[in-house]
Design an enzyme around this catalytic site. Sequence first.
Site, PDB file in Angstrom:
ATOM      1  N   ASN A   1       0.846  -1.194   0.000  1.00 31.87           N
ATOM      2  CA  ASN A   1       0.000   0.000   0.000  1.00 31.87           C
ATOM      3  C   ASN A   1       0.877   1.238   0.000  1.00 31.87           C
ATOM      4  OD1 ASN A   1      -2.899   1.119   0.508  1.00 31.87           O
ATOM      5  ND2 ASN A   1      -1.551   2.292   1.843  1.00 31.87           N
ATOM      6  N   GLU A   2       0.755   2.028  -1.043  1.00 31.78           N
ATOM      7  CA  GLU A   2       1.512   3.292  -1.154  1.00 31.78           C
ATOM      8  C   GLU A   2       2.950   3.132  -0.664  1.00 31.78           C
ATOM      9  OE1 GLU A   2      -0.442   6.713   0.486  1.00 31.78           O
ATOM     10  OE2 GLU A   2      -1.956   6.727  -1.091  1.00 31.78           O
TER      11      GLU A   2
ATOM     12  N   GLU B   1      -7.856   4.908  -4.674  1.00 30.77           N
ATOM     13  CA  GLU B   1      -8.413   5.659  -3.544  1.00 30.77           C
ATOM     14  C   GLU B   1      -8.699   7.068  -4.035  1.00 30.77           C
ATOM     15  OE1 GLU B   1      -5.845   5.587  -0.107  1.00 30.77           O
ATOM     16  OE2 GLU B   1      -5.406   3.459  -0.375  1.00 30.77           O
TER      17      GLU B   1
HETATM   18  C1  GAL Z   1      -3.749   6.858   1.694  1.00 29.86           C
HETATM   19  C2  GAL Z   1      -3.556   5.468   2.244  1.00 29.86           C
HETATM   20  C3  GAL Z   1      -4.790   4.956   2.964  1.00 29.86           C
HETATM   21  C4  GAL Z   1      -5.313   6.007   3.885  1.00 29.86           C
HETATM   22  C5  GAL Z   1      -5.616   7.241   3.096  1.00 29.86           C
HETATM   23  C6  GAL Z   1      -6.200   8.338   3.924  1.00 29.86           C
HETATM   24  O1  GAL Z   1      -2.527   7.495   1.541  1.00 29.86           O
HETATM   25  O2  GAL Z   1      -3.244   4.581   1.214  1.00 29.86           O
HETATM   26  O3  GAL Z   1      -4.464   3.795   3.679  1.00 29.86           O
HETATM   27  O4  GAL Z   1      -4.381   6.236   4.888  1.00 29.86           O
HETATM   28  O5  GAL Z   1      -4.417   7.713   2.523  1.00 29.86           O
HETATM   29  O6  GAL Z   1      -5.258   8.805   4.826  1.00 29.86           O
END
Ligand code: GAL
Length: 712
Positions: free
Chosen positions: A160-161, A321
Amino acid sequence: MKRTPPAPLSVWRTLNLDEFLLGVPHYPEHVDESYWQRDAQRIAAAGFNVVRLGEFAWHLMEPREGVFDFSLFDRAIDVLASEGVKTIFCTPTATPPRWLTASYPEVLRVDERGRTATHGSRQHADTNSPVYRMHSRRITEALARQYAGNPNVIGWQTDNELNTTASTSYSEASEREFRRYLHDRYETIDKLNLAWGGNFWALAYDSFDQITIPRKDNPGFVAPGHMQDYHRFLAHATAAFQHDQVEILRGANPEWFIFHNLGRLEDVDLRGQFGQDLDFLGFDIYPMLYDEMRRAGGHPATQALHLDVCRAYSGNFIVPEQASGFGSQPGFSTMTPEPGEMRRMALSSVARGADGLLFFRWRPAHFGAEIYWMGIIDHDDVPRRRYQEAKQFAEDIDRIKKDLLGTTVRMNVAIAGADFDNQEAYRTYPMGMPSPLEDGMLLHRYCYSKGIACGFIHPEDDLSRIKVLYVPHWVMWKPEWNENVEAFVRNGGTLIVGAMTGTRDENNHIPTDLAPGPGLSKLCGVRVEEFGRVAEPGADGLFGLHGTEFGFHNPAKRLPSSSASRRHRFTLGNREHEAAHLYELLALDDDVEVLGQWSNRFASGRAAVTSRKVGKGRACYVGTYLTEPLVEGLVDHVLGADVQPLVPDLPPAVEVVLREAEDRKLLFLLNCDAEPVEVTSLPAGIDLLSGKPVNGGLALGPYGCAVLRVHL
Ligand code: GAL
C-alpha cells in the site's frame, strides 16, 4: 471482465481491462460480522462492482509465525460475491504483525537520526531488508495459494503506497544492501570513485564495505553522485521488493491483474522495472490534501496537475483511492468537499485518464489514526449525501464507459516528465532553484486555466501527437533522447528548452561540452557560455530564499540586500520581463533567430530567448526560468496557434478535457465551483450524462458536469 496483456509503458497506453473497476476500499475486519450482508447489499446497490480488501490485516491472516488463517476474508469475499461484488486483494506488507517485528527487529526502519522505528503506525518495516523480503514472499505465497482458484478474487494490489510514510532507511540491513547494489553497478571501487568524484574532498574509498548511506548535512553537503546512487538504490530495492510479490502472484494465476496504489512518488522509478512489472498503475487522489500548499493554485488545478504527472508514466490508470469526504490524521485535516464536489472530483480523475476508481473508503473507522477520515457512509452506518453522489457517479460511468474505455487524453502542450534520474539529479543539487516540476507547473496551470490540452510526457515516448514540448531544466539530458526529439521538431513540433538543461552527465559531473550538450546545442543552435543567479522576482535576494543569514533570524533585522537590485530584465515582444532565478548568456549559431534580449546591466543586448527553424518545426531556447508573465509571453510570441483552447471563452471555474479514440471524442466539462455557469461556443454533440443534445451553449449547475460526445 477480460484482461489482455499490457502494452509497453507510454502516456498513450490505454487500460488493458474491458471493464471499469468501480467501488471502495473496504475493511470488514473493522466491524461486527452482522454488518457484512447489509454492507454488501448497499455496495452493490450503489452500482459498485468491486471492493479492495486486506492491505493492513497481516496480523489476522498470520496470527502466529507460519500459522495462517484466512477465514475472515474467505467469508467476507463470499458475502460480497453473493451480491455480485468482486474482490481486489492486497498483499498486507505495509503493516507487519507485532510478532514479526518483535522476533526479527532487524526488519525495522532506522531514520536519519538513528532512531529505530517502533510498532504503532505503519510502513515501519524496511523493504530493503532481505529478512523482511523473505517474510513478504511467505505471506504472498500463502495468499496466492489461498485465492488462486477463487473466481471472486479478480486482481491484486501490491502492498500500500510504498514509500509514502518513509522511503529512506539507515538500518544496517539497508547499508549492506546499498553496498551490494553499488558493487553490482560499478564492479570495482575505482569505477565508483571515478563516478562519485573521489578526488574531491578526499571522498575516495578503498573498498565497497567502507561506504555509508549518505546523511544530509552531516556535517556538510554530500557529493551529488553519492546521493543520486542512494536514491537509485532505494528505487531499485522498492522495485525488487514488489517484483518478489508480482512473480508469486503471476505464477499462481496468470489471469489476475496486478497494480500498485501510489501515494507520494518517493524513490519509485515508475518507468523502470516497478512499472513494467504491473498491468497498470494506480494513483491515490486526495485533491484537498494540497489545498493550502504554497503556489498550489486551488485543489482543482492541483488535482489536474497530479493526474497529468501520473499519466505520463504509464498512460491510463486507475484511482484505487479517491477522496470522498473530510480527511484527517492526528497531525492534519483537509477541507470538506461540498455537495456535488465529490462526484466532480471523481469525474476529473476520469477525464484525465482514470479507467477505474474506488472511493476511499466504504465507511470511516471508529478507531485508530484515521477516525475522522470520512467514507461513503457515515459512522452511524447511515448512507447520506456521499452515498447518493457515489451512486450518481456509478450511473455516470454506466452511461459513458462504452465510449470511454479505449480512449486516451488529448495533449497538445506537453511538459517533459516521468524521468526518475532528472527528478533525483535536481534534488542532489538544487541551489535554491525551482524543481523541474515547480517550473513546469507554471505552464501547466496556465493551460489548465485556459482550457488548453496539456500534460506531461517522457522524451523517449511517442511525441507525434503533441504540438509543443517544454523541457523544464532537466540537468541530466540523455543523448539517447536526441533522435526522437529532433524527429518531433522536424515533423512540425515546437521544442522549448529551459535554462540549465543538459548541464550534467549521468554521474552528476559537469561535462566539458557547453550546455545544453552536443545534441540539443545543435538542434537549438545555442551554447550557454555563462550563467548567474538573479533574485526571484519580488524576493529580497538570499534573505527571501533562506529567511536567515549569519545568525539574523528576525526578518525585521534584515539588511538591504544587494542582490535585489541586481535583477536582470529582458524583452520579449513589446514587454519587458524580470528574469527568474537565473540568467544565461548564449552563443548562437548563424541561423538562430533572437526572440528576446536581455535589456539591462552587462548582459544588455544579448539573446535571452531564441528560436531555430528545423524541418517543419522550431527548436527554441529560454535562458531563464518561467514566471507567470513569461508563460504568457511565450504563448503570445512563440506558441501562437499551437495553444488553442479546446473550448474558447471558457468560464474561469470550468475544467475541460478531451478523451479520444480514432472514431470518437468525449469532451468533459466540469464546473469546479458552487456557482452555476454557462459554457458557450461548444461544438454540437450529445451530453452522455444527461442524454440531451447540446449545440453551442450549456448550463452547468454547482459542481455540474457534462461529457459531450462531439464531432470536432
Ligand atoms: C492513503 C492510504 C490509505 C489512507 C488514506 C487516507 O494514503 O493509502 O491507507 O491512509 O491515505 O489517509
